[in-house]
Write a protein that holds these residues in place. Sequence first.
Motif, PDB file in Angstrom:
ATOM      1  N   SER A  32      22.762  50.977  36.904  1.00 23.75           N
ATOM      2  CA  SER A  32      23.694  50.292  35.995  1.00 23.75           C
ATOM      3  C   SER A  32      24.961  51.106  35.826  1.00 23.75           C
ATOM      4  CB  SER A  32      23.042  50.101  34.622  1.00 23.75           C
ATOM      5  OG  SER A  32      21.865  49.345  34.764  1.00 23.75           O
ATOM      6  N   CYS A  33      26.004  50.438  35.320  1.00 22.38           N
ATOM      7  CA  CYS A  33      27.283  51.114  35.100  1.00 22.38           C
ATOM      8  C   CYS A  33      27.132  52.288  34.133  1.00 22.38           C
ATOM      9  CB  CYS A  33      28.295  50.133  34.526  1.00 22.38           C
ATOM     10  SG  CYS A  33      29.016  49.100  35.788  1.00 22.38           S
ATOM     11  N   LEU A  34      27.980  53.281  34.315  1.00 18.69           N
ATOM     12  CA  LEU A  34      27.960  54.452  33.449  1.00 18.69           C
ATOM     13  C   LEU A  34      28.745  54.156  32.173  1.00 18.69           C
ATOM     14  CD1 LEU A  34      28.862  57.100  36.183  1.00 18.69           C
ATOM     15  CD2 LEU A  34      26.653  56.060  35.681  1.00 18.69           C
ATOM     16  N   ASP A  35      28.263  54.668  31.058  1.00 21.57           N
ATOM     17  CA  ASP A  35      28.945  54.450  29.779  1.00 21.57           C
ATOM     18  C   ASP A  35      30.394  54.921  29.855  1.00 21.57           C
ATOM     19  OD1 ASP A  35      26.872  53.312  28.506  1.00 21.57           O
ATOM     20  OD2 ASP A  35      26.267  55.099  27.380  1.00 21.57           O
ATOM     21  N   GLY A  36      31.305  54.062  29.438  1.00 22.84           N
ATOM     22  CA  GLY A  36      32.720  54.452  29.352  1.00 22.84           C
ATOM     23  C   GLY A  36      33.455  54.442  30.675  1.00 22.84           C
ATOM     24  N   CYS A  37      32.742  54.195  31.773  1.00 23.23           N
ATOM     25  CA  CYS A  37      33.403  54.206  33.084  1.00 23.23           C
ATOM     26  C   CYS A  37      34.192  52.902  33.281  1.00 23.23           C
ATOM     27  CB  CYS A  37      32.362  54.352  34.195  1.00 23.23           C
ATOM     28  SG  CYS A  37      33.119  54.395  35.841  1.00 23.23           S
ATOM     29  N   GLY A  38      35.334  53.034  33.927  1.00 27.68           N
ATOM     30  CA  GLY A  38      36.120  51.849  34.272  1.00 27.68           C
ATOM     31  C   GLY A  38      36.855  52.101  35.577  1.00 27.68           C
ATOM     32  N   ALA A  39      36.322  53.029  36.369  1.00 26.19           N
ATOM     33  CA  ALA A  39      37.039  53.462  37.570  1.00 26.19           C
ATOM     34  C   ALA A  39      37.394  52.303  38.505  1.00 26.19           C
ATOM     35  CB  ALA A  39      36.207  54.506  38.315  1.00 26.19           C
ATOM     36  N   CYS A  40      36.513  51.326  38.615  1.00 25.27           N
ATOM     37  CA  CYS A  40      36.789  50.237  39.570  1.00 25.27           C
ATOM     38  C   CYS A  40      37.885  49.284  39.053  1.00 25.27           C
ATOM     39  CB  CYS A  40      35.513  49.482  39.917  1.00 25.27           C
ATOM     40  SG  CYS A  40      34.649  48.835  38.502  1.00 25.27           S
ATOM     41  N   CYS A  41      38.176  49.341  37.749  1.00 30.19           N
ATOM     42  CA  CYS A  41      39.236  48.487  37.186  1.00 30.19           C
ATOM     43  C   CYS A  41      40.609  49.129  37.378  1.00 30.19           C
ATOM     44  CB  CYS A  41      39.008  48.272  35.698  1.00 30.19           C
ATOM     45  SG  CYS A  41      37.369  47.683  35.289  1.00 30.19           S
ATOM     46  N   MET A 108      29.622  41.351  39.454  1.00 32.91           N
ATOM     47  CA  MET A 108      28.739  41.650  40.583  1.00 32.91           C
ATOM     48  C   MET A 108      28.896  43.084  41.080  1.00 32.91           C
ATOM     49  SD  MET A 108      28.989  38.127  42.834  1.00 32.91           S
ATOM     50  CE  MET A 108      30.759  37.919  42.948  1.00 32.91           C
ATOM     51  N   PHE A 109      30.056  43.692  40.830  1.00 35.79           N
ATOM     52  CA  PHE A 109      30.357  44.992  41.420  1.00 35.79           C
ATOM     53  C   PHE A 109      29.498  46.094  40.789  1.00 35.79           C
ATOM     54  CE2 PHE A 109      32.967  48.750  42.347  1.00 35.79           C
ATOM     55  CZ  PHE A 109      33.156  48.561  43.701  1.00 35.79           C
ATOM     56  N   GLY A 110      29.229  47.123  41.542  1.00 29.41           N
ATOM     57  CA  GLY A 110      28.464  48.274  41.035  1.00 29.41           C
ATOM     58  C   GLY A 110      27.314  48.577  41.955  1.00 29.41           C
ATOM     59  N   ALA A 111      26.341  47.675  41.977  1.00 34.35           N
ATOM     60  CA  ALA A 111      25.201  47.792  42.901  1.00 34.35           C
ATOM     61  C   ALA A 111      24.917  46.389  43.401  1.00 34.35           C
ATOM     62  CB  ALA A 111      23.997  48.375  42.188  1.00 34.35           C
ATOM     63  N   VAL A 125      26.781  50.528  46.721  1.00 39.37           N
ATOM     64  CA  VAL A 125      26.760  51.074  45.359  1.00 39.37           C
ATOM     65  C   VAL A 125      28.044  51.875  45.148  1.00 39.37           C
ATOM     66  CG1 VAL A 125      25.544  52.707  43.835  1.00 39.37           C
ATOM     67  CG2 VAL A 125      24.236  51.135  45.255  1.00 39.37           C
ATOM     68  N   CYS A 126      28.677  51.713  44.006  1.00 35.42           N
ATOM     69  CA  CYS A 126      29.955  52.411  43.780  1.00 35.42           C
ATOM     70  C   CYS A 126      29.734  53.927  43.753  1.00 35.42           C
ATOM     71  CB  CYS A 126      30.618  51.919  42.496  1.00 35.42           C
ATOM     72  SG  CYS A 126      29.925  52.627  40.998  1.00 35.42           S
ATOM     73  N   LYS A 127      30.813  54.640  44.045  1.00 30.63           N
ATOM     74  CA  LYS A 127      30.741  56.103  44.158  1.00 30.63           C
ATOM     75  C   LYS A 127      30.220  56.743  42.857  1.00 30.63           C
ATOM     76  CE  LYS A 127      34.479  58.703  43.895  1.00 30.63           C
ATOM     77  NZ  LYS A 127      35.874  59.046  44.132  1.00 30.63           N
ATOM     78  N   GLN A 128      30.672  56.208  41.723  1.00 32.30           N
ATOM     79  CA  GLN A 128      30.314  56.804  40.436  1.00 32.30           C
ATOM     80  C   GLN A 128      28.807  56.705  40.182  1.00 32.30           C
ATOM     81  OE1 GLN A 128      32.999  55.124  41.108  1.00 32.30           O
ATOM     82  NE2 GLN A 128      34.630  56.465  40.405  1.00 32.30           N
ATOM     83  N   ILE A 129      28.216  55.541  40.461  1.00 31.41           N
ATOM     84  CA  ILE A 129      26.771  55.373  40.238  1.00 31.41           C
ATOM     85  C   ILE A 129      25.992  56.225  41.247  1.00 31.41           C
ATOM     86  CG2 ILE A 129      24.854  53.716  40.312  1.00 31.41           C
ATOM     87  CD1 ILE A 129      26.718  51.586  39.245  1.00 31.41           C
ATOM     88  N   LYS A 130      26.465  56.196  42.499  1.00 35.23           N
ATOM     89  CA  LYS A 130      25.786  56.975  43.539  1.00 35.23           C
ATOM     90  C   LYS A 130      25.731  58.449  43.163  1.00 35.23           C
ATOM     91  CE  LYS A 130      26.963  55.052  47.780  1.00 35.23           C
ATOM     92  NZ  LYS A 130      27.770  55.064  48.972  1.00 35.23           N
TER      93      LYS A 130
HETATM   94  S1  SF4 Z   1      33.131  52.339  38.958  1.00 37.61           S
HETATM   95 FE1  SF4 Z   1      30.953  51.784  39.104  1.00 37.61          FE
HETATM   96  S2  SF4 Z   1      30.010  52.600  37.229  1.00 37.61           S
HETATM   97 FE2  SF4 Z   1      32.202  52.561  36.923  1.00 37.61          FE
HETATM   98  S3  SF4 Z   1      32.581  50.590  35.885  1.00 37.61           S
HETATM   99 FE3  SF4 Z   1      32.892  50.295  38.080  1.00 37.61          FE
HETATM  100  S4  SF4 Z   1      30.931  49.540  38.858  1.00 37.61           S
HETATM  101 FE4  SF4 Z   1      30.553  50.468  36.837  1.00 37.61          FE
END
Ligand code: SF4
Length: 200
Positions: A32-41, A108-111, A125-130
Amino acid sequence: MQRLRDLSSQVESVFTSLANEFGEYQKTTGLSCLDGCGACCNNPDIEVSPLEMLPLALHFFDQGIAESMLDKLAEYSGFACAHYHRNSLDGEKGYCTIYTWRPGICRMFGAAGYSNKHGMPGLSVCKQIKQAMPGKYQNALITISSTPPPSISHGRQRIAQIDPGWGNELLPINDALRQAISKVLTCAYYMDEGEDIFAA
Ligand code: SF4
Ligand code: SF4
């Protein structure tokens, strides 16, 4: 305008189904997404269709701020989605200011899954989760046959088939929203003139 509202309801219904499907996969695998992360936005080149932005465009219209949002988008010079609020200088931390109306790709993004060139399921899977959850990522790869990830391209097709005319066109996210707002405003203008140009 009723035609646009009907389309929007159908899009929102697919959004709900996608959020459930992808959310369930992420819960099962722990990816799942990391708390406070918004890197993909923090990227203005996220590709979405204007159809995906229709619910947000209608929301702005109903709030009476469609024209001003169009002006803001025209003036926007940031290097991110225009509705991303940064909480860190590098833009890695932040949040979505229009979460309820975010487009399909953001649900849908993330995993998520894809088909590789041999038609076999792959895992994206996005870099941050990986980086944060290497063990869970490895587990998800090992169990990919028994727990296949839902596919982003399939999700995109489900949205696009609602109206292939503007569901198949992929644009940078801020441009797609501009186009959706313009359609809503054009429709509203002709409604004032007594004509519903998007009537089925
Ligand atoms: S970069 Fe990954 S973990 Fe961060 S908000 Fe986007 S999908 Fe979620
Ligand atoms: S709509 Fe929201 S979730 Fe999607 S890219 Fe923009 S800020 Fe991120």
